[in-house]
Design a protein around this motif. Structure first.
Motif, short mmCIF file in Angstrom:
data_model
loop_
_atom_site.label_atom_id
_atom_site.label_comp_id
_atom_site.label_asym_id
_atom_site.label_seq_id
_atom_site.Cartn_x
_atom_site.Cartn_y
_atom_site.Cartn_z
N GLU A 58 21.16 45.81 90.08
CA GLU A 58 22.07 44.98 90.21
C GLU A 58 21.34 44.16 91.07
O GLU A 58 21.84 42.07 90.51
CB GLU A 58 23.32 44.83 89.54
CG GLU A 58 22.62 44.92 87.80
CD GLU A 58 24.39 45.55 87.52
OE1 GLU A 58 25.51 44.89 87.49
OE2 GLU A 58 24.06 45.33 85.83
N GLU A 59 21.47 43.97 92.38
CA GLU A 59 21.59 43.51 93.06
C GLU A 59 20.36 43.29 94.39
O GLU A 59 20.40 44.78 94.75
CB GLU A 59 22.54 43.53 94.34
CG GLU A 59 22.78 42.39 95.33
CD GLU A 59 24.26 42.48 96.02
OE1 GLU A 59 24.54 42.62 97.26
OE2 GLU A 59 24.95 42.80 95.11
N ALA A 60 19.27 42.38 95.26
CA ALA A 60 19.10 42.77 95.47
C ALA A 60 19.09 42.64 97.03
O ALA A 60 19.59 42.12 97.56
CB ALA A 60 17.53 41.09 95.69
N GLY A 61 18.64 44.00 98.02
CA GLY A 61 18.49 43.88 99.20
C GLY A 61 18.32 45.20 99.62
O GLY A 61 17.75 46.33 98.85
N THR A 62 18.53 45.42 101.29
CA THR A 62 18.75 46.37 101.92
C THR A 62 19.82 47.12 101.73
O THR A 62 21.15 46.64 102.47
CB THR A 62 18.00 47.01 103.45
OG1 THR A 62 16.95 45.94 102.99
CG2 THR A 62 17.40 47.85 103.80
N PHE A 63 19.78 48.79 101.20
CA PHE A 63 21.25 49.54 101.17
C PHE A 63 21.48 50.50 101.85
O PHE A 63 19.79 51.51 101.69
CB PHE A 63 21.51 50.18 99.74
CG PHE A 63 22.25 48.65 99.22
CD1 PHE A 63 22.72 47.87 98.94
CD2 PHE A 63 20.91 47.96 98.46
CE1 PHE A 63 23.13 46.37 98.74
CE2 PHE A 63 20.91 46.96 97.16
CZ PHE A 63 21.87 46.52 97.37
N GLU A 64 22.09 51.73 102.90
CA GLU A 64 21.96 52.42 103.15
C GLU A 64 22.62 53.79 102.77
O GLU A 64 23.54 53.30 101.81
CB GLU A 64 22.57 52.64 104.78
CG GLU A 64 22.73 53.58 105.80
CD GLU A 64 23.12 53.59 107.05
OE1 GLU A 64 22.82 54.77 107.79
OE2 GLU A 64 23.71 52.72 107.33
#
Length: 128
Positions: free
Chosen positions: A101-107
């Motif tokens: 639901e959230e754009a971005g870069t996740f580790e």
């Protein structure tokens, strides 16, 4: 006097155990909220782990599109953990449908202590 202290300590111990047990149930229900919903995956992503590495340095997902993430372990004892997506997979729980639901870069990291290369076992999940 010693007997009263022992009884008091026992009561405190029981109260602490009760409090801890209740907190665990709430945490489990929060983590299973996405799994309990009736999401139907529109896409599928397979993440494969070998000793101290994932098969790709980054994986791409689309925001708002339900995806079934499948974990495959080729060698060693590994898992995956993406805290922001409330996702943890391993040999016992090898797949889950998630809705980014959230754009971005996740580790993404290895969820199981697997040896000397464990700290370097990371990849990125990019939600666009």
């Amino acid at each position: 006097m010693i007997r009263k202290s022992a009884i008091l300590c026992s009561i405190i111990f029981v109260l602490l155990l009760t409090a801890c047990g209740g907190n665990t149930s709430n945490s489990d229900s929060a983590n299973n909220a996405a799994a309990g919903s009736n999401l139907t995956a529109e896409e599928e992503l397979v993440i494969t782990a070998t000793n101290y590495s994932f098969d790709q340095p980054e994986y791409h997902l689309k925001k708002g599109v339900p995806v079934k993430i499948i974990f495959e372990n080729e060698s060693g004892n590994h898992g995956i953990l993406i805290p922001e997506m409330k996702l943890r997979l391993d040999a016992k729980n090898a797949s889950q449908v998630v809705l980014p639901e959230e754009a971005g870069t996740f580790e993404m990291t290895c969820a199981i202590m697997c040896g000397s290369g464990h700290s370097g076992m990371t990849a990125k999940i990019i939600v666009e």
